[in-house]
Motif scaffolding. Structure first.
Motif, PDB file in Angstrom:
ATOM      1  N   LYS A   1       0.646  -1.263  -0.108  1.00  0.00           N
ATOM      2  CA  LYS A   1      -0.154  -0.002  -0.092  1.00  0.00           C
ATOM      3  C   LYS A   1       0.956   1.468   0.256  1.00  0.00           C
ATOM      4  O   LYS A   1       0.691   2.327  -0.518  1.00  0.00           O
ATOM      5  CB  LYS A   1      -0.823   0.158   1.144  1.00  0.00           C
ATOM      6  N   ALA A   2       1.843   1.170   0.683  1.00  0.00           N
ATOM      7  CA  ALA A   2       2.824   2.502   0.825  1.00  0.00           C
ATOM      8  C   ALA A   2       3.827   2.673  -0.440  1.00  0.00           C
ATOM      9  O   ALA A   2       4.226   3.826  -0.902  1.00  0.00           O
ATOM     10  CB  ALA A   2       3.980   2.019   2.054  1.00  0.00           C
ATOM     11  N   ALA A   3       3.686   1.701  -1.272  1.00  0.00           N
ATOM     12  CA  ALA A   3       4.496   1.546  -2.536  1.00  0.00           C
ATOM     13  C   ALA A   3       3.802   2.381  -3.617  1.00  0.00           C
ATOM     14  O   ALA A   3       4.610   2.975  -4.566  1.00  0.00           O
ATOM     15  CB  ALA A   3       4.961   0.381  -3.081  1.00  0.00           C
ATOM     16  N   GLY A   4       2.588   2.722  -3.390  1.00  0.00           N
ATOM     17  CA  GLY A   4       1.580   3.546  -4.567  1.00  0.00           C
ATOM     18  C   GLY A   4       1.504   2.443  -5.921  1.00  0.00           C
ATOM     19  O   GLY A   4       1.603   1.391  -5.784  1.00  0.00           O
ATOM     20  N   ARG A   5       0.915   3.257  -6.739  1.00  0.00           N
ATOM     21  CA  ARG A   5       0.591   2.608  -7.791  1.00  0.00           C
ATOM     22  C   ARG A   5       1.277   2.284  -9.191  1.00  0.00           C
ATOM     23  O   ARG A   5       1.998   3.325  -9.403  1.00  0.00           O
ATOM     24  CB  ARG A   5      -0.985   3.077  -8.362  1.00  0.00           C
ATOM     25  N   ALA A   6       1.610   1.137  -9.663  1.00  0.00           N
ATOM     26  CA  ALA A   6       2.203   1.127 -10.964  1.00  0.00           C
ATOM     27  C   ALA A   6       1.348   1.367 -12.156  1.00  0.00           C
ATOM     28  O   ALA A   6       0.458   1.737 -11.948  1.00  0.00           O
ATOM     29  CB  ALA A   6       3.118  -0.316 -10.896  1.00  0.00           C
ATOM     30  N   GLN A   7       1.943   1.236 -13.298  1.00  0.00           N
ATOM     31  CA  GLN A   7       1.118   1.324 -14.545  1.00  0.00           C
ATOM     32  C   GLN A   7       0.063   0.353 -14.487  1.00  0.00           C
ATOM     33  O   GLN A   7       0.404  -0.700 -13.948  1.00  0.00           O
ATOM     34  CB  GLN A   7       2.012   1.162 -15.800  1.00  0.00           C
ATOM     35  N   ARG A   8      -0.921   0.875 -15.047  1.00  0.00           N
ATOM     36  CA  ARG A   8      -2.332   0.128 -14.913  1.00  0.00           C
ATOM     37  C   ARG A   8      -2.127  -1.399 -15.029  1.00  0.00           C
ATOM     38  O   ARG A   8      -2.440  -2.280 -14.358  1.00  0.00           O
ATOM     39  CB  ARG A   8      -3.539   0.519 -15.600  1.00  0.00           C
ATOM     40  N   GLU A   9      -1.567  -1.936 -16.328  1.00  0.00           N
ATOM     41  CA  GLU A   9      -1.461  -3.274 -16.981  1.00  0.00           C
ATOM     42  C   GLU A   9      -0.508  -3.964 -15.792  1.00  0.00           C
ATOM     43  O   GLU A   9      -0.600  -4.997 -15.488  1.00  0.00           O
ATOM     44  CB  GLU A   9      -0.844  -3.286 -18.059  1.00  0.00           C
ATOM     45  N   ALA A  10       0.719  -3.273 -15.449  1.00  0.00           N
ATOM     46  CA  ALA A  10       1.528  -3.940 -14.627  1.00  0.00           C
ATOM     47  C   ALA A  10       0.909  -4.215 -13.312  1.00  0.00           C
ATOM     48  O   ALA A  10       1.185  -5.313 -12.542  1.00  0.00           O
ATOM     49  CB  ALA A  10       2.997  -3.127 -14.413  1.00  0.00           C
ATOM     50  N   GLU A  11       0.240  -3.025 -12.728  1.00  0.00           N
ATOM     51  CA  GLU A  11      -0.551  -2.938 -11.392  1.00  0.00           C
ATOM     52  C   GLU A  11      -1.301  -4.236 -11.280  1.00  0.00           C
ATOM     53  O   GLU A  11      -1.088  -5.098 -10.330  1.00  0.00           O
ATOM     54  CB  GLU A  11      -1.343  -1.890 -11.142  1.00  0.00           C
ATOM     55  N   ASP A  12      -2.067  -4.500 -12.360  1.00  0.00           N
ATOM     56  CA  ASP A  12      -3.193  -5.491 -12.249  1.00  0.00           C
ATOM     57  C   ASP A  12      -2.463  -7.140 -12.102  1.00  0.00           C
ATOM     58  O   ASP A  12      -2.900  -7.916 -11.359  1.00  0.00           O
ATOM     59  CB  ASP A  12      -4.093  -5.590 -13.377  1.00  0.00           C
ATOM     60  N   ASP A  13      -1.404  -7.096 -13.130  1.00  0.00           N
ATOM     61  CA  ASP A  13      -0.568  -8.375 -13.124  1.00  0.00           C
ATOM     62  C   ASP A  13       0.140  -8.616 -11.865  1.00  0.00           C
ATOM     63  O   ASP A  13       0.270  -9.638 -11.278  1.00  0.00           O
ATOM     64  CB  ASP A  13       0.531  -8.280 -14.343  1.00  0.00           C
ATOM     65  N   LEU A  14       1.034  -7.659 -11.316  1.00  0.00           N
ATOM     66  CA  LEU A  14       1.501  -7.785 -10.054  1.00  0.00           C
ATOM     67  C   LEU A  14       0.442  -8.028  -8.746  1.00  0.00           C
ATOM     68  O   LEU A  14       0.836  -8.991  -7.863  1.00  0.00           O
ATOM     69  CB  LEU A  14       2.516  -6.560  -9.733  1.00  0.00           C
ATOM     70  N   TRP A  15      -0.591  -7.500  -8.879  1.00  0.00           N
ATOM     71  CA  TRP A  15      -1.561  -7.759  -7.811  1.00  0.00           C
ATOM     72  C   TRP A  15      -2.112  -9.203  -7.907  1.00  0.00           C
ATOM     73  O   TRP A  15      -2.189  -9.780  -6.833  1.00  0.00           O
ATOM     74  CB  TRP A  15      -2.783  -6.691  -7.932  1.00  0.00           C
ATOM     75  N   ASN A  16      -2.347  -9.597  -9.188  1.00  0.00           N
ATOM     76  CA  ASN A  16      -2.806 -10.967  -9.138  1.00  0.00           C
ATOM     77  C   ASN A  16      -1.871 -12.061  -8.822  1.00  0.00           C
ATOM     78  O   ASN A  16      -2.261 -13.172  -7.928  1.00  0.00           O
ATOM     79  CB  ASN A  16      -3.192 -11.210 -10.547  1.00  0.00           C
ATOM     80  N   ARG A  17      -0.501 -11.603  -8.913  1.00  0.00           N
ATOM     81  CA  ARG A  17       0.597 -12.823  -8.488  1.00  0.00           C
ATOM     82  C   ARG A  17       0.597 -12.373  -6.944  1.00  0.00           C
ATOM     83  O   ARG A  17       0.745 -13.661  -6.314  1.00  0.00           O
ATOM     84  CB  ARG A  17       1.702 -12.209  -9.249  1.00  0.00           C
ATOM     85  N   PHE A  18       0.601 -11.174  -6.576  1.00  0.00           N
ATOM     86  CA  PHE A  18       0.730 -11.079  -4.927  1.00  0.00           C
ATOM     87  C   PHE A  18      -0.375 -11.838  -4.170  1.00  0.00           C
ATOM     88  O   PHE A  18       0.045 -12.425  -3.390  1.00  0.00           O
ATOM     89  CB  PHE A  18       0.759  -9.575  -4.732  1.00  0.00           C
ATOM     90  N   ARG A  19      -1.619 -11.438  -4.936  1.00  0.00           N
ATOM     91  CA  ARG A  19      -2.617 -12.072  -3.965  1.00  0.00           C
ATOM     92  C   ARG A  19      -2.647 -13.494  -4.144  1.00  0.00           C
ATOM     93  O   ARG A  19      -2.996 -14.466  -3.405  1.00  0.00           O
ATOM     94  CB  ARG A  19      -3.900 -11.766  -4.573  1.00  0.00           C
TER      95      ARG A  19
END
Length: 409
Positions: free
Chosen positions: A233-251
């Motif tokens: 949460k503290a890192a901020g948002r990445a580019q939309r496509e990267a954000e969605d992909d990274l979040w799916n892997r993280f979760r």
């Protein structure tokens, strides 16, 4: 010779028209009778009447320019002034004069309308410039950008002003748009840089989350996942496509771990609930030992119960204080019975209690004698003081006697 109210033909064939300034020669006619000559020039007059009428209607009902209308009037006036027609030429001149006045009035109206339109256009453009300059400082990038584009469309729909004024206003308008575009570009460039940093940071968090997903060190790993979420949460948002992909892997990594932990905990919870049922049965069996009537038998029975208790294992955490409290209560009751029995059967303790009682009894007897002697001597102050000390010693004696009774003596 032939004539009518507006003209005549003399013997030589010369045709005249009557005007307010006298007769004017219209022309010469040799091809036919005088009547035919008058009729011919009267038709030319009617032609002028029709043309003037048409021009009057055009001036009245169309947007004929003042320049074109004036040219047409002068052309007709020239024809009238050439006196090549028989009829009321003065009336035609009056109509043309009146038409000139009408055209001039229309010219002034159009001039005033144009001035009004120009003033309104200037005010409208000034308002657009003011709004654009306000928007130039906005950080509502999408809304302000859309509004500026709409202002450009509005500007294009407005009439042009005089060149100097129009150029000055357009310069301010264009400068405001450029300033906004420059700020927006800088903002998004900075945002892109921040998002790239966020992407790099989150890739590291994802890598650690995926490495922890197979861990069976449930407590520390769950705590670390909570820390990783805080860092995410503290890192901020990445580019939309990267954000969605990274979040799916993280979760996904977290889900693998917590699902495995959940299955283990579910199995453990079922086992602990069964343990609780068995320990509740042992507590009931232990509580039946109270009150203690046969200490030796109670102690042996409790030892057997406690051995079976220890062999059972853990119970659910929220049930632990109550079930263990009940078991400890039985254990304390048996311990108190053991202590009471030990005090009752301990010869040394009994001897010490008897000795203390004897000493206190002697002290009480001595003080009582001193009180009696003081009162007999009339020394009541001393007697009262000794009486208070006597009360304290009697209280201690009563406690010592109770302790001695516990030893059966």
């Amino acid at each position: 010779m032939s004539s009518d109210p507006w003209g005549r033909v003399d013997e030589t064939g010369t045709v005249y028209v009557r005007t307010a300034d006298g007769e004017r020669v219209v022309g010469s006619w040799q091809a036919g009778s005088p009547e035919e000559a008058l009729s011919y020039f009267e038709r030319k007059y009617e032609g002028l009447v029709v043309e003037i009428g048409l021009l009057e209607r055009r001036v009245k009902t169309t947007d004929l320019s003042a320049k074109d209308a004036t040219a047409a009037i002068e052309h007709l006036r020239q024809q009238v002034d050439e006196h090549h027609a028989v009829g009321d030429l003065d009336a035609l001149r009056q109509r043309l004069d009146k038409l000139v006045q009408t055209v001039e009035a229309r010219r002034e109206e159009r001039k005033a309308a144009k001035a009004k339109q120009s003033d309104e256009a200037r005010k409208a453009k000034e308002a657009l410039v003011t709004e654009a300059e306000e928007l130039a400082a906005s950080e509502q990038w999408r809304a302000a950008g859309e509004r500026l584009r709409a202002l450009v469309d509005t500007w294009k729909g407005l009439p042009r002003l005089d060149r100097k004024t129009d150029d000055e206003l357009w310069h301010r308008f264009s400068h405001a748009r450029s300033a906004f575009s420059k700020r927006r570009k800088a903002h998004f460039a900075s945002l892109d840089a921040q998002r790239e940093e966020a992407r790099k940071a989150k890739e590291k968090l994802v890598a650690e989350a995926e490495a922890l997903s197979k861990s069976t060190d449930w407590g520390p790993t769950a705590a670390r996942y909570r820390e990783l979420m805080t860092d995410w949460k503290a890192a901020g948002r990445a580019q939309r496509e990267a954000e969605d992909d990274l979040w799916n892997r993280f979760r996904g990594a977290q889900d693998v771990f917590f699902q495995a932990r959940g299955e283990v905990f579910a199995e453990r919870d079922a086992e602990q609930r069964e343990n609780l049922t068995r320990k509740e049965e042992l507590v009931i069996e232990a509580e039946k030992l109270l009150p203690v009537t046969a200490l030796k038998a109670a102690r042996a029975a409790f030892r057997s119960i406690n051995e079976r208790w220890e062999a059972i294992g853990h119970v659910p955490r929220d049930a632990r204080p109550k079930i263990e409290g009940r078991m400890h209560a039985v254990e304390r009751a048996i311990q108190e019975s053991e202590e009471s029995e030990w005090r009752r059967t301990n010869p040394e303790a009994r001897a010490r209690a008897a000795g203390l009682t004897g000493q206190l009894q002697a002290a009480v007897d001595k003080l009582q004698d001193q009180v009696d002697k003081a009162r007999a001597a009339g020394n009541n102050a001393k007697a009262d003081k000794l009486a208070k000390e006597l009360e304290g010693r009697q209280a201690l004696l009563e406690q010592a006697l109770k302790g001695l009774q516990e030893f059966g003596g």
